[in-house]
Scaffold this active site. Structure first.
Site, PDB file in Angstrom:
ATOM      1  N   LYS A  13       0.892  -1.106  -0.071  1.00  0.00           N
ATOM      2  CA  LYS A  13       0.046   0.089   0.174  1.00  0.00           C
ATOM      3  C   LYS A  13       1.056   1.186  -0.083  1.00  0.00           C
ATOM      4  O   LYS A  13       0.673   2.188  -0.630  1.00  0.00           O
ATOM      5  CB  LYS A  13      -0.849  -0.120   1.140  1.00  0.00           C
ATOM      6  N   ARG A  88      -9.289   1.093   9.337  1.00  0.00           N
ATOM      7  CA  ARG A  88      -8.875  -0.310   9.595  1.00  0.00           C
ATOM      8  C   ARG A  88      -9.840  -0.905  10.356  1.00  0.00           C
ATOM      9  O   ARG A  88      -9.392  -1.976  10.763  1.00  0.00           O
ATOM     10  CB  ARG A  88      -7.577  -0.009  10.258  1.00  0.00           C
ATOM     11  N   ARG A 127      11.779  -6.155   4.355  1.00  0.00           N
ATOM     12  CA  ARG A 127      11.798  -4.552   3.961  1.00  0.00           C
ATOM     13  C   ARG A 127      12.738  -3.813   4.603  1.00  0.00           C
ATOM     14  O   ARG A 127      12.993  -3.930   5.975  1.00  0.00           O
ATOM     15  CB  ARG A 127      10.202  -4.350   4.660  1.00  0.00           C
ATOM     16  N   ARG A 160      12.004  -1.656  10.287  1.00  0.00           N
ATOM     17  CA  ARG A 160      10.903  -1.267  11.287  1.00  0.00           C
ATOM     18  C   ARG A 160      10.858  -2.146  12.468  1.00  0.00           C
ATOM     19  O   ARG A 160      10.626  -3.393  12.206  1.00  0.00           O
ATOM     20  CB  ARG A 160       9.701  -1.118  10.547  1.00  0.00           C
ATOM     21  N   ARG A 171       0.266  -8.901  13.464  1.00  0.00           N
ATOM     22  CA  ARG A 171      -0.306  -8.058  12.476  1.00  0.00           C
ATOM     23  C   ARG A 171      -1.192  -8.723  11.458  1.00  0.00           C
ATOM     24  O   ARG A 171      -2.395  -8.094  11.159  1.00  0.00           O
ATOM     25  CB  ARG A 171       0.724  -7.064  11.858  1.00  0.00           C
TER      26      ARG A 171
END
Ligand code: AMP
Length: 217
Positions: A13, A88, A127, A160, A171
């Site tokens: 996203k 969300r 990532r 992160r 998550r």
């Protein structure tokens, strides 16, 4: 154009919305980015959000909705935007519906990025973010620039804190339970548009662009 990008963590996203906003001249409102900025600068909101974020849980709706109200006030009637990471929960979606009515505004589409769970863990664990330019890279699929230079200075990569495997699993579970019901919510309104989010960044980008062309025509 006023869009929501909806999808599980790691669906792309953030990466796709920043490319799309450049091409279509839209503003991006990423609740994750705003919360991280607040957390890293130690604001009251950031301190309230910190532990939820670290555990991979959702920050309470009332904090998020107040934050979004403030952010949307900066938008003018002409501004097109992408909401990345918001709403969300169904409560957030209902609050957004009300806010849009107050703003005399409407959504054009909710792009649902469909990505299989197996590829999400692989995507998120590779990532890496750059502190200097804010862009997100992947050490295999989208490697950072080879030299130390990024587009805004010296590249400063980090992982992160919530991108560890254990937190990612949480998550994903949170997404299934609290966020996935929004797909049905927006399907009912006719706004949901599914895009296959599996594949290379460029392939997904092309699919999003052709979806937007259809939505606009
Ligand atoms: P993201 O960068 O979108 O993956 O968001 C990172 C974290 O920020 C999430 O795991 C949540 O803890 C929090 N967060 C971001 N957006 C929201 C939201 N709309 N509602 C609740 N929590 C959020």
């Amino acid at each position: 154009m006023r869009l929501i990008f909806l999808g599980p963590p790691g669906a792309g996203k953030g990466t796709q919305s920043s490319r799309i906003c450049d091409e279509y001249n839209l503003k991006v409102l990423s609740t994750g980015d705003i919360l991280r900025k607040n957390r890293d600068t130690g604001t009251i909101l950031g301190e309230k959000a910190r532990d939820y974020m670290q555990r991979g849980e959702l920050v309470p709706d009332d904090l998020i909705i107040d934050m979004i109200k403030l952010e949307l006030k900066n938008f003018s009637d002409e501004d097109g935007f992408i909401l990345d990471g918001f709403p969300r929960t169904v409560a957030q979606a209902e609050a957004l519906d009300k806010l849009l009515i107050e703003m005399n505004s409407t959504l054009d589409s909710v792009l649902v990025l469909d990505v299989p769970n197996e590829s999400i863990i692989q995507r998120i664990s590779g990532r890496r973010m750059c502190r200097t330019c804010g862009r997100s890279f992947h050490n295999v699929n989208n490697p950072p620039p080879p030299g130390p230079e990024c587009e805004r200075g010296i590249c400063d990569l980090f992982q992160r804190i919530d991108d560890t495997e254990a937190t990612v699993k949480n998550r994903l579970a949170v997404y299934q339970k609290q966020t996935h019901p929004l797909v049905a919510y927006y399907e009912k309104t006719g706004l949901a548009y599914h895009v296959d989010g599996f594949g290379s960044m460029d392939d997904v980008y092309d699919r999003i662009k052709s979806a937007l062309n259809k939505i606009n025509s």
